[in-house]
Structure formats: C-alpha cells, structure tokens
Design a protein around this motif. Structure first.
Motif, PDB file in Angstrom:
ATOM      1  N   ASP A 198      29.758  97.346 -13.764  1.00  0.00           N
ATOM      2  CA  ASP A 198      29.913  98.347 -14.810  1.00  0.00           C
ATOM      3  C   ASP A 198      28.516  98.695 -15.353  1.00  0.00           C
ATOM      4  O   ASP A 198      27.553  97.952 -15.113  1.00  0.00           O
ATOM      5  CB  ASP A 198      30.871  97.856 -15.907  1.00  0.00           C
ATOM      6  CG  ASP A 198      30.268  96.792 -16.775  1.00  0.00           C
ATOM      7  OD1 ASP A 198      30.764  95.655 -16.744  1.00  0.00           O
ATOM      8  OD2 ASP A 198      29.293  97.096 -17.502  1.00  0.00           O
ATOM      9  N   PRO A 199      28.385  99.802 -16.039  1.00  0.00           N
ATOM     10  CA  PRO A 199      27.043 100.305 -16.386  1.00  0.00           C
ATOM     11  C   PRO A 199      26.226  99.397 -17.295  1.00  0.00           C
ATOM     12  O   PRO A 199      25.016  99.615 -17.443  1.00  0.00           O
ATOM     13  CB  PRO A 199      27.353 101.642 -17.096  1.00  0.00           C
ATOM     14  CG  PRO A 199      28.705 102.027 -16.620  1.00  0.00           C
ATOM     15  CD  PRO A 199      29.444 100.751 -16.396  1.00  0.00           C
ATOM     16  N   SER A 200      26.853  98.372 -17.889  1.00  0.00           N
ATOM     17  CA  SER A 200      26.069  97.504 -18.757  1.00  0.00           C
ATOM     18  C   SER A 200      25.094  96.631 -17.962  1.00  0.00           C
ATOM     19  O   SER A 200      24.168  96.055 -18.522  1.00  0.00           O
ATOM     20  CB  SER A 200      26.990  96.607 -19.594  1.00  0.00           C
ATOM     21  OG  SER A 200      27.532  95.574 -18.802  1.00  0.00           O
TER      22      SER A 200
ATOM     23  N   GLY B 274      21.979  98.735  -7.692  1.00  0.00           N
ATOM     24  CA  GLY B 274      20.813  98.117  -8.316  1.00  0.00           C
ATOM     25  C   GLY B 274      19.638  98.075  -7.357  1.00  0.00           C
ATOM     26  O   GLY B 274      18.494  98.348  -7.738  1.00  0.00           O
ATOM     27  N   VAL B 275      19.909  97.728  -6.097  1.00  0.00           N
ATOM     28  CA  VAL B 275      18.843  97.723  -5.086  1.00  0.00           C
ATOM     29  C   VAL B 275      18.311  99.140  -4.900  1.00  0.00           C
ATOM     30  O   VAL B 275      17.089  99.364  -4.861  1.00  0.00           O
ATOM     31  CB  VAL B 275      19.373  97.160  -3.745  1.00  0.00           C
ATOM     32  CG1 VAL B 275      18.323  97.317  -2.647  1.00  0.00           C
ATOM     33  CG2 VAL B 275      19.768  95.703  -3.902  1.00  0.00           C
ATOM     34  N   ALA B 276      19.221 100.105  -4.789  1.00  0.00           N
ATOM     35  CA  ALA B 276      18.797 101.498  -4.587  1.00  0.00           C
ATOM     36  C   ALA B 276      17.915 101.973  -5.744  1.00  0.00           C
ATOM     37  O   ALA B 276      16.910 102.666  -5.534  1.00  0.00           O
ATOM     38  CB  ALA B 276      20.025 102.395  -4.457  1.00  0.00           C
TER      39      ALA B 276
ATOM     40  N   SER C 206      23.743  91.768 -17.380  1.00  0.00           N
ATOM     41  CA  SER C 206      24.606  92.542 -18.273  1.00  0.00           C
ATOM     42  C   SER C 206      24.057  92.535 -19.688  1.00  0.00           C
ATOM     43  O   SER C 206      23.880  91.479 -20.300  1.00  0.00           O
ATOM     44  CB  SER C 206      26.027  91.957 -18.278  1.00  0.00           C
ATOM     45  OG  SER C 206      26.814  92.666 -19.210  1.00  0.00           O
ATOM     46  N   ILE C 207      23.748  93.722 -20.179  1.00  0.00           N
ATOM     47  CA  ILE C 207      23.323  93.877 -21.570  1.00  0.00           C
ATOM     48  C   ILE C 207      24.267  94.920 -22.169  1.00  0.00           C
ATOM     49  O   ILE C 207      24.028  96.123 -22.059  1.00  0.00           O
ATOM     50  CB  ILE C 207      21.854  94.342 -21.671  1.00  0.00           C
ATOM     51  CG1 ILE C 207      20.946  93.379 -20.888  1.00  0.00           C
ATOM     52  CG2 ILE C 207      21.423  94.432 -23.131  1.00  0.00           C
ATOM     53  CD1 ILE C 207      19.496  93.812 -20.817  1.00  0.00           C
ATOM     54  N   PRO C 208      25.380  94.447 -22.757  1.00  0.00           N
ATOM     55  CA  PRO C 208      26.406  95.391 -23.230  1.00  0.00           C
ATOM     56  C   PRO C 208      25.829  96.459 -24.159  1.00  0.00           C
ATOM     57  O   PRO C 208      24.979  96.168 -25.005  1.00  0.00           O
ATOM     58  CB  PRO C 208      27.397  94.483 -23.965  1.00  0.00           C
ATOM     59  CG  PRO C 208      27.239  93.156 -23.290  1.00  0.00           C
ATOM     60  CD  PRO C 208      25.775  93.054 -22.959  1.00  0.00           C
ATOM     61  N   GLY C 209      26.270  97.680 -23.934  1.00  0.00           N
ATOM     62  CA  GLY C 209      25.858  98.784 -24.785  1.00  0.00           C
ATOM     63  C   GLY C 209      24.548  99.422 -24.413  1.00  0.00           C
ATOM     64  O   GLY C 209      24.089 100.364 -25.062  1.00  0.00           O
ATOM     65  N   SER C 210      23.921  98.929 -23.354  1.00  0.00           N
ATOM     66  CA  SER C 210      22.588  99.441 -23.037  1.00  0.00           C
ATOM     67  C   SER C 210      22.611 100.659 -22.132  1.00  0.00           C
ATOM     68  O   SER C 210      21.606 101.363 -22.011  1.00  0.00           O
ATOM     69  CB  SER C 210      21.764  98.336 -22.377  1.00  0.00           C
ATOM     70  OG  SER C 210      22.476  97.820 -21.265  1.00  0.00           O
TER      71      SER C 210
END
Lengths: 224, 241
Positions: free
Chosen positions: B161-163, B182-184, B208-212
């Motif tokens: 997920d985007p976090s 992430g590699v790309a 994971s850094i929620p909300g970032s």
C-alpha cells in the motif's frame, strides 16, 4: 546516546558490543556443531559482534593509518580482548592496503573494507596450486586454485582471507565464500581452509615486489 | 527532467560463456514495473528479445543509450538456472559486456540490479552461486570507467500500500522487503539524477510510514546523495590497470 554512522568507534559501539557478548542471540547450530572441542556458542557470539562492526563500518577506520588501526584494536580490547584479537590481522592489512599503489584489485578490496568488510591473514599456506600453472593476469583473467591454507581464528568471521603466494609473487584475496570447507586444525584454535578449484580473478590478486611482510609499508609491529 | 535512453540487459549468468552472443537475455522480477515507470516518465526503454543477444544488435542500442539497467538473472521462461560457478560466470559477463562499455562507451551510466545477500557474504546461508556472480559483477563494474549505481534489492514482496516508502541503506547486512515498484522507483531515481546516484552501492527496502504517501523520486535522489560514495568511484575515468 547518539549513534554515529561514520564508522567511528563510540560509546554506543562499546555498549552494543558488550551487550552482544554478554547476552548473544540464540545460538543457531551450524557446521560448527560437527566439530568436537569447538566452542560454537562463543564463535556465534563473536560472529554477532562482527555483524555489528560490519553494519557500523567500524573496521573502515583502520584504513586511515596504522595508528587509527591500533586505536580501533585498543577500543575493542576495552570491550573484550578476544574480540580485539579476532581483528588483529584486519588492523594490519587495512592500513597496508591503503598504503600500496592503486590497482583494480587493491581498490576493490580496499573499497570493500570501507563498505564494512573484515579481513584476516592466512597464517600458513601448506599448499597452493594454480590449475593453469600461474596466477591470473590481464591475458588470462580467470584462474582456479586448489589449496590448503590456515587461519588463526574461525574463517567464517571474515569476508576475505589474504595470503602471499610466493611463486607468482602475488597477494591473493580469497573471499571466504570461495572456500570449499574449513575444519579445526589444532587445539590452539587454528583452522584449515580448503579451496577446491576456487575461481579467482586477476582483480583478486595484487602483484608485489616481495612478500608484504618484508616491505617497509607493512606495519612495523605486526607479526612476521 | 531530461528524457533518457535506457537499455535494459538481463544476462542469465548460468549461460555466460555458453552462447555465441554477448549475453543470453532473461527475465528479472521488476522489469515490467521498471519499463512501465520509465515510459510513464517519458523515457525510452529498450530491451532485447529474450534469448541470445548479438553484438551488432547490442552495439546499435548502446550507441544512443544514456543508461544501461543491468539486471543479471537466474530466470528464463522455462524456469530458474543457477550457474555452476557464479564467480566465473559474473566475470565472463563482466569481460564480454562491461569491458566493452568501459572501453567504448565510458559515459554510459550503469545501474546494476544486484542483491542484498551480496553484502552478507558467507554469513548468510541463503546465498547461491548467482549471489557470487553478482558479487563478481559488482567488483567488475567498480573497476571500470563507467559511472555506476549498484542497487541491492532485499526480499521481493507483493506491491505494498502507498504508505510503504522506498528506502536506501549502505549497511552491508541490510534486510527487509521491497516491492517491484519500489525497485523501479530506485532505478528511475538513479536514471534521472546520476549526479546524486553514481558511485553509490545501496540496499533497497520498503518501510511503512503511515500517512506519508507515495515516495517521490526526488526523495530517493536525496537518499542517494546522502550515501557515502564507493571508494572506487574516485578512480572512475582514470586509467587503472
């Protein structure tokens, strides 16, 4: 407590290493379990300490000068004398490598040390054979070696073992992953390392004018 | 941002030295994600058809290339192939491919997709012959004249997920998970900002850094710039024998 990422030994490093050695992670059985008389639990703890040293690149400071290398050993000895002993040869080899002329092989091993690698020295080379008759070079860059070499301490603590191959007059950098196996050599804690057709490249050998231990650049108080 | 001409090469190390071509092109895990991101950001992205790659075909592609994404692999369409001797296989590819780049096209930026187990060395029991092939290729690349960025993806995971931010570290014992996207993203940050990324070796992982929100490529570029340059990079474009 601030943790340095610059490769400098600080109070946080001393604290972490004491903590690791006094209460190491759960011992995982390895090939060490196959060797009666070997204190696998202690070697596991030293390996965990080396992992920390590699992660913090603490061994890189030894490349700056023999004095910096000696200071690193001194700080390690303040934590644990046996741990300091495991990095004695690293403290000799790192400043030596930094002092010799640039080459692809020299730069590669020195670059690895600056990225965190730890080195040791082969205290004896009972046998060494290049299958092609001589060390790899620019015209024949990949060679294969069969050998028996000895190390003062458990080889799995290190990224590479360095040795002097006198017939080709080259300093050879043997990554420990190229070893076919290693077994205890004697009751003093020495290990025999066997190479079985290990591929080594021209960039894994450094031609020298003489045995490095006879050169003026070799740190003066190092064992010959 | 300047459009880049990207050439992707994914040599199968198990076939190094066994083919008349320069390399045998295989499949690497993040190739679709990397090609897709490259196209989305306006770059050209070319790769040879899977299989043997002829020298003239490769020369034509390299003649207009700014960046080579070099992703050695064990994967072909029929399965996985480990080289018998990884160190030798890596050096063969190094001589066939990287030596030519170093001699004829030293300005091309090479982004090597290595693997985090290279940093662990003998200490990690999951290492395979392919690992030592990557180790040899890393060293070969750092010994040549091309600017490089060496990425060591950690264990591959599904798309997060985007976090989950994309992070770089120079810790040799890095571990973690990273997605193909992430590699790309790390590859494309290196492509677009070679000044920040060149001469760096970094493991890639997601955190994971929620909300970032999604990691901006400029953030990855800043991470590259903050990493210490490889010692060997001070010798790039010098003749080192």
């Amino acid at each position: 407590m601030t943790v340095s990422v610059s490769g400098e030994f600080d109070d946080a490093a001393a604290y972490a290493l004491r903590d690791i050695l006094s209460d190491p992670a759960t011992h995982v059985p390895t090939i060490l379990a196959d060797h009666p008389g070997v204190n696998g639990r202690r070697i596991s703890a030293l390996r965990e300490a080396h992992d920390y040293i590699i992660g913090r690149k603490l061994g890189a400071s030894a490349t700056r000068s023999p004095g910096d290398a000696a200071r690193l050993i001194g700080r390690l000895a303040g934590v644990d004398q046996a741990l300091a002993s495991t990095l004695y040869w690293h403290s000799v080899l790192a400043p030596f490598l930094a002092s010799i002329p640039s080459s692809r092989a020299r730069n590669a091993v020195l670059g690895n040390v600056k990225r965190g690698h730890l080195l040791t020295w082969a205290s004896a080379v009972p046998s060494w054979t290049w299958r092609s008759g001589s060390a790899p070079d620019a015209t024949r860059p990949v060679g294969k070696a069969d050998a028996l070499i000895e190390a003062d301490t458990y080889p799995g603590l290190y990224d590479a073992i360095l040795l002097w191959e006198s017939r080709s007059a080259v300093l050879v950098i043997v990554p420990t992953y190229r070893a076919a196996d290693w077994i205890p050599a004697d009751a003093a804690g020495r290990w025999s390392v066997r190479l079985d057709g290990a591929s080594l490249h021209a960039d894994d050998v450094i031609p020298l004018s003489a045995d490095p231990r006879a050169l003026a650049l070799w740190p003066g108080d190092a064992q010959k | 941002m300047q459009m880049a001409n990207i050439v992707e090469l994914a040599p199968v190390l198990a076939y190094a030295g066994t083919d008349d071509g320069v390399i045998v092109q295989g499949i690497w895990n993040s190739r679709d994600a990397t090609a897709g991101l490259a196209h989305a950001r306006g770059h050209s992205y070319w790769r040879p058809v899977d299989g043997s790659v002829a020298r003239d075909e490769l020369d034509a592609a390299l003649s207009v290339a700014d960046t080579v994404v070099l992703a050695p692999t064990a994967k072909v369409v029929t399965g996985m192939r480990q080289p018998l001797d990884g160190s030798e296989a890596g050096r063969i590819v190094g001589h066939r491919l990287l030596d030519v780049l170093s001699t004829k096209r030293p300005r091309i930026h090479v982004v090597l997709i290595s693997h985090f187990l290279v940093g662990h060395g003998v200490a990690h029991h999951n290492a395979k012959p392919q690992t030592w092939g990557l180790c040899a290729l890393e060293a070969h690349l750092r010994g040549g004249r091309n600017p490089w960025t060496i990425l060591r993806p950690t264990w591959l995971s599904t798309v997060h997920d985007p976090s989950y931010q994309t992070r770089l570290t120079s810790d040799q014992h890095a571990d973690g998970l990273v997605s193909t996207t992430g590699v790309a993203a790390a590859v494309m940050a290196a492509v677009e900002d070679p000044r920040a990324a060149s001469g760096r070796t970094a493991a890639v992982y997601n955190l994971s850094i929620p909300g970032s929100g999604e990691t901006a490529l400029s953030d990855i570029s800043d991470q590259f710039a903050s990493l210490e340059r490889d010692f060997e990079a001070s010798y790039v474009l010098q003749t080192v024998t």
